[in-house]
Design an enzyme around this catalytic site. Structure first.
Site, PDB file in Angstrom:
ATOM      1  N   HIS A 137       0.811  -1.271  -0.024  1.00  0.00           N
ATOM      2  CA  HIS A 137       0.187  -0.106   0.086  1.00  0.00           C
ATOM      3  C   HIS A 137       0.740   1.229   0.074  1.00  0.00           C
ATOM      4  O   HIS A 137       0.405   2.466  -0.336  1.00  0.00           O
ATOM      5  CB  HIS A 137      -0.846  -0.058   1.156  1.00  0.00           C
ATOM      6  CG  HIS A 137      -2.067  -1.140   1.083  1.00  0.00           C
ATOM      7  ND1 HIS A 137      -3.311  -0.523   0.961  1.00  0.00           N
ATOM      8  CD2 HIS A 137      -2.119  -2.331   1.314  1.00  0.00           C
ATOM      9  CE1 HIS A 137      -4.036  -1.977   0.785  1.00  0.00           C
ATOM     10  NE2 HIS A 137      -3.282  -3.033   0.984  1.00  0.00           N
TER      11      HIS A 137
ATOM     12  N   ASP B  83       3.153   9.622  -0.433  1.00  0.00           N
ATOM     13  CA  ASP B  83       1.960   8.876  -0.042  1.00  0.00           C
ATOM     14  C   ASP B  83       1.865   7.767  -1.121  1.00  0.00           C
ATOM     15  O   ASP B  83       2.040   7.862  -2.237  1.00  0.00           O
ATOM     16  CB  ASP B  83       0.887   9.635   0.041  1.00  0.00           C
ATOM     17  CG  ASP B  83      -0.168   9.180   0.945  1.00  0.00           C
ATOM     18  OD1 ASP B  83      -0.299   8.047   1.395  1.00  0.00           O
ATOM     19  OD2 ASP B  83      -1.072  10.113   1.490  1.00  0.00           O
TER      20      ASP B  83
HETATM   21  C1  GDG Z   1      -2.392   3.544   3.493  1.00  0.00           C
HETATM   22  C2  GDG Z   1      -1.113   4.285   2.539  1.00  0.00           C
HETATM   23  C3  GDG Z   1      -2.885   4.305   0.572  1.00  0.00           C
HETATM   24  C4  GDG Z   1      -9.579   8.978   8.538  1.00  0.00           C
HETATM   25  N1  GDG Z   1     -10.057   9.478   9.422  1.00  0.00           N
HETATM   26  C5  GDG Z   1     -11.090   9.001   9.762  1.00  0.00           C
HETATM   27  C6  GDG Z   1     -11.144   8.002   8.809  1.00  0.00           C
HETATM   28  N2  GDG Z   1     -10.189   8.009   8.128  1.00  0.00           N
HETATM   29  C7  GDG Z   1      -9.915   7.141   6.812  1.00  0.00           C
HETATM   30  C8  GDG Z   1     -10.204   7.826   5.446  1.00  0.00           C
HETATM   31  C9  GDG Z   1      -9.448   7.193   4.650  1.00  0.00           C
HETATM   32  C10 GDG Z   1      -8.186   6.467   5.540  1.00  0.00           C
HETATM   33  O1  GDG Z   1      -8.690   6.786   6.823  1.00  0.00           O
HETATM   34  C11 GDG Z   1      -6.935   7.152   5.411  1.00  0.00           C
HETATM   35  O2  GDG Z   1      -6.409   6.529   4.007  1.00  0.00           O
HETATM   36  P1  GDG Z   1      -5.150   7.176   3.121  1.00  0.00           P
HETATM   37  O3  GDG Z   1      -5.261   6.377   1.881  1.00  0.00           O
HETATM   38  O4  GDG Z   1      -5.236   8.830   3.236  1.00  0.00           O
HETATM   39  O5  GDG Z   1      -3.887   6.816   4.187  1.00  0.00           O
HETATM   40  P2  GDG Z   1      -3.244   5.611   5.004  1.00  0.00           P
HETATM   41  O6  GDG Z   1      -4.104   5.410   6.197  1.00  0.00           O
HETATM   42  O7  GDG Z   1      -1.715   6.050   5.342  1.00  0.00           O
HETATM   43  O8  GDG Z   1      -3.270   4.380   4.003  1.00  0.00           O
HETATM   44  C12 GDG Z   1      -2.046   5.096   1.655  1.00  0.00           C
HETATM   45  C13 GDG Z   1      -3.906   3.431   1.769  1.00  0.00           C
HETATM   46  O9  GDG Z   1      -2.927   2.778   2.654  1.00  0.00           O
HETATM   47  C14 GDG Z   1      -4.657   2.573   0.853  1.00  0.00           C
HETATM   48  O10 GDG Z   1      -3.905   1.694   0.031  1.00  0.00           O
HETATM   49  O11 GDG Z   1      -3.631   5.262   0.068  1.00  0.00           O
HETATM   50  O12 GDG Z   1      -1.061   5.824   0.751  1.00  0.00           O
HETATM   51  O13 GDG Z   1      -0.466   4.999   3.455  1.00  0.00           O
HETATM   52  O14 GDG Z   1     -10.005   5.888   3.956  1.00  0.00           O
HETATM   53  O15 GDG Z   1     -11.718   7.859   5.446  1.00  0.00           O
HETATM   54  N3  GDG Z   1     -12.381   7.173   8.941  1.00  0.00           N
HETATM   55  C15 GDG Z   1     -13.384   7.294   9.697  1.00  0.00           C
HETATM   56  N4  GDG Z   1     -12.937   8.149  10.591  1.00  0.00           N
HETATM   57  C16 GDG Z   1     -12.058   9.097  10.882  1.00  0.00           C
HETATM   58  O16 GDG Z   1     -11.966   9.853  11.587  1.00  0.00           O
HETATM   59  N5  GDG Z   1     -14.484   6.571   9.782  1.00  0.00           N
END
Ligand code: GDG
Length: 499
Positions: free
Chosen positions: A170, A382
């Site tokens: 990821h 990212d």
């Molecule tokens: C890794 C990789 C890649 C956030 N706050 C809340 C909440 N979230 C959810 C968001 C989003 C997720 O968390 C964050 O996803 P990201 O993709 O931005 O980042 P990582 O956690 O670092 O993910 C990344 C990912 O894996 C998938 O392959 O895109 O690059 O680092 O989905 O919605 N969800 C809820 N409450 C919150 O307060 N329910």
């Protein structure tokens, strides 16, 4: 996807967190990109999920029944791998988050290459392999996720496993210049080659992996068949493919238009006041560029006085890796900068930054996405960034603007965003101003295009392509084998994602 008899997902964290409370255990949903992506896949396809529920051997028993009850309500089974506190320290806080995470995001100077961490990483990967060997069905597809568990495939092979094994990374794959600093550079690549299919987010990541293989394991043969690369070693073929992860567009789109979310928007609007909202949502992490974003916003307030008392930056930071000292230090730094900027610019009725260090539920998340005039997504690096895609999926009236870092994997496949270099605080300040002053026609045109791309390449499209590649491996080497060499992959790649 229908062809898969039984899907087993393996990841470090289960999609729930078990918390000890007076009188028992509380089960809370986990947050994070991997969980948001995989939960709808398993809910749709069935199967089971193996992972760590966030508790330690030392926490005692009593959690099995509450966890089983939750399994029944979310529609798939979960099996737990339980670690000791020392294992969590060395494996999770140590090797995963103080070696692989910084190195793979291009922050080699933040790595702590403690050999002890690598030993524990192996032990924990063995524990996962044991758990899989005892609970996963012999037939079916085993899909291991992310950088915590690179060695699981290899450990399963040592236990005699001959079934197909797949792995998806990821996070980004680093340039050879960064990767080769890793003391275990050979072992990690060899472990990756124990899988039959390795999936990466972008072609930049794939090119970087090829560069590293070329340098560290020069005896492997690499060639291209269609859009796949095939690595041949020890009479085995390993497929390497690019699978940019998507979001559950329909679900976010529907939820954003629901009466519940509209109600939350009204409440939020009352709480926030009549200001245009710039939105940031990130896990607490130095890769997300939070400090640079705050400084860029401060820069925008200095350069464009008409933003004063008209615009706010609403920043939600999700607590993450609080056991790692660096993350605690980052939290203190963020508190300090927000305090400084708010102290400097606030007026009696307006505060430029609203900063929440917490999680919110899915309704508030969608309400925030809908309410915001612009999402400010400025990671320094990212893998993909799902927040960027979710924001667009929730823009049901198509009026929001996406400001997106060129160093997010998402930038490689999203046209219509305002692309910025997150290190260039002046450029980000101008993009912020451009976003809040953009006319409605241009906003709609850009957002319509973004939504089209995100709807077509959603999380199910992603999973289908991956599973399809796993079930139908390329077995024939083409007549005119086209070898990938350093000539075709010239130069280390820490460059921005190509469009
Ligand atoms: C890794 C990789 C890649 C956030 N706050 C809340 C909440 N979230 C959810 C968001 C989003 C997720 O968390 C964050 O996803 P990201 O993709 O931005 O980042 P990582 O956690 O670092 O993910 C990344 C990912 O894996 C998938 O392959 O895109 O690059 O680092 O989905 O919605 N969800 C809820 N409450 C919150 O307060 N329910």
């Amino acid at each position: 996807m229908k062809e898969v008899e039984e899907l087993t997902i393996v990841s470090n964290r289960l999609p729930v967190v078990m918390l000890r409370q007076a009188g028992g255990w509380q089960v809370k949903p986990g947050a994070g990109g991997l969980i948001q992506a995989m939960s709808p896949i398993l809910a749709r396809m069935g199967g089971h999920w193996i992972g760590w529920p966030g508790l330690c051997v030392e926490d005692g028993n009593g959690w099995v029944t509450p966890l089983k009850n939750v399994s029944q309500s979310i529609g798939f089974d979960m099996d737990s791998v339980i670690l000791t506190r020392a294992e969590v320290d060395g494996f999770y806080a140590g090797f995963a988050n103080s070696v692989i995470w910084p190195l793979f995001h291009g922050f080699a100077d933040r790595c702590n290459f403690d050999p002890h961490y690598y030993d524990i990483y192996q032990t924990v990967n063995e524990k996962f392999a044991d758990s899989i060997a005892s609970s996963a069905p012999d037939e079916g597809l085993l899909w291991v996720h992310d950088y915590h568990l690179i060695h699981v495939g290899h450990k399963l092979r040592e236990r005699g496993c001959t079934s197909p094994l797949c792995f998806f990374l990821h996070i980004p794959f680093p340039s050879a210049e960064n990767y080769t600093k890793l003391p275990w550079r050979k072992e990690i690549l060899q472990a990756l080659l124990a899988y039959d299919l390795v999936g990466l987010q972008t072609s930049r990541d794939r090119d970087n992996l090829v560069q590293c293989l070329d340098r560290v394991l020069p005896d492997v043969l690499i060639y291209e068949v269609g859009d796949m690369l095939i690595v041949e070693t020890d009479n085995r073929q390993i497929q390497i493919g690019v699978f940019p992860i998507g979001t559950d567009f329909r679900d976010f789109n529907q939820l954003a238009a629901s009466p519940e979310v509209l109600e939350r928007m009204i409440t939020l609007r009352e709480q926030i006041g009549p200001y245009q909202v710039l939105l940031g949502i990130d896990r607490l992490d130095y890769t997300k560029g939070l400090i640079e974003r705050f400084i860029a916003f401060e820069n925008a307030l200095e350069q464009f006085p008409d933003l004063l008392e008209t615009v706010i930056l609403f920043q939600l930071v999700i607590p993450s890796r609080e056991s790692v000292p660096e993350y605690r230090a980052l939290k203190r730094e963020l508190d300090r900068i927000v305090g400084r900027i708010n102290g400097r610019f606030s007026t009696p009725g307006w505060q430029p930054i609203r900063y929440l260090y917490n999680t919110v539920d899915q309704y508030d998340l969608c309400a925030l996405y809908r309410l915001a005039s612009a999402a400010i997504v400025t990671p320094l690096r990212d893998g993909m960034n799902l927040v960027a895609k979710e924001y667009c999926a929730c823009q049901v009236d198509e009026s929001g603007v996406l400001v997106l870092s060129e160093f997010a994997g998402a930038a490689a496949s999203l046209e219509g965003a305002l692309r910025i270099n997150p290190y260039d605080v002046d450029e980000v300040a101008h993009a912020i101003y451009q976003a809040v002053t953009m006319d409605l026609d241009e906003r709609k045109q850009r957002m319509r295009s973004l939504r089209r791309q995100i709807r077509t390449r959603d999380v199910f499209w992603w999973a289908e392509r991956f599973v399809d590649a796993a079930l139908h491996p390329i077995t024939q080497r083409p007549q005119n084998t086209y070898l990938r060499t350093l000539q075709t992959y010239n130069g280390d790649s820490d460059r921005p994602a190509a469009q």
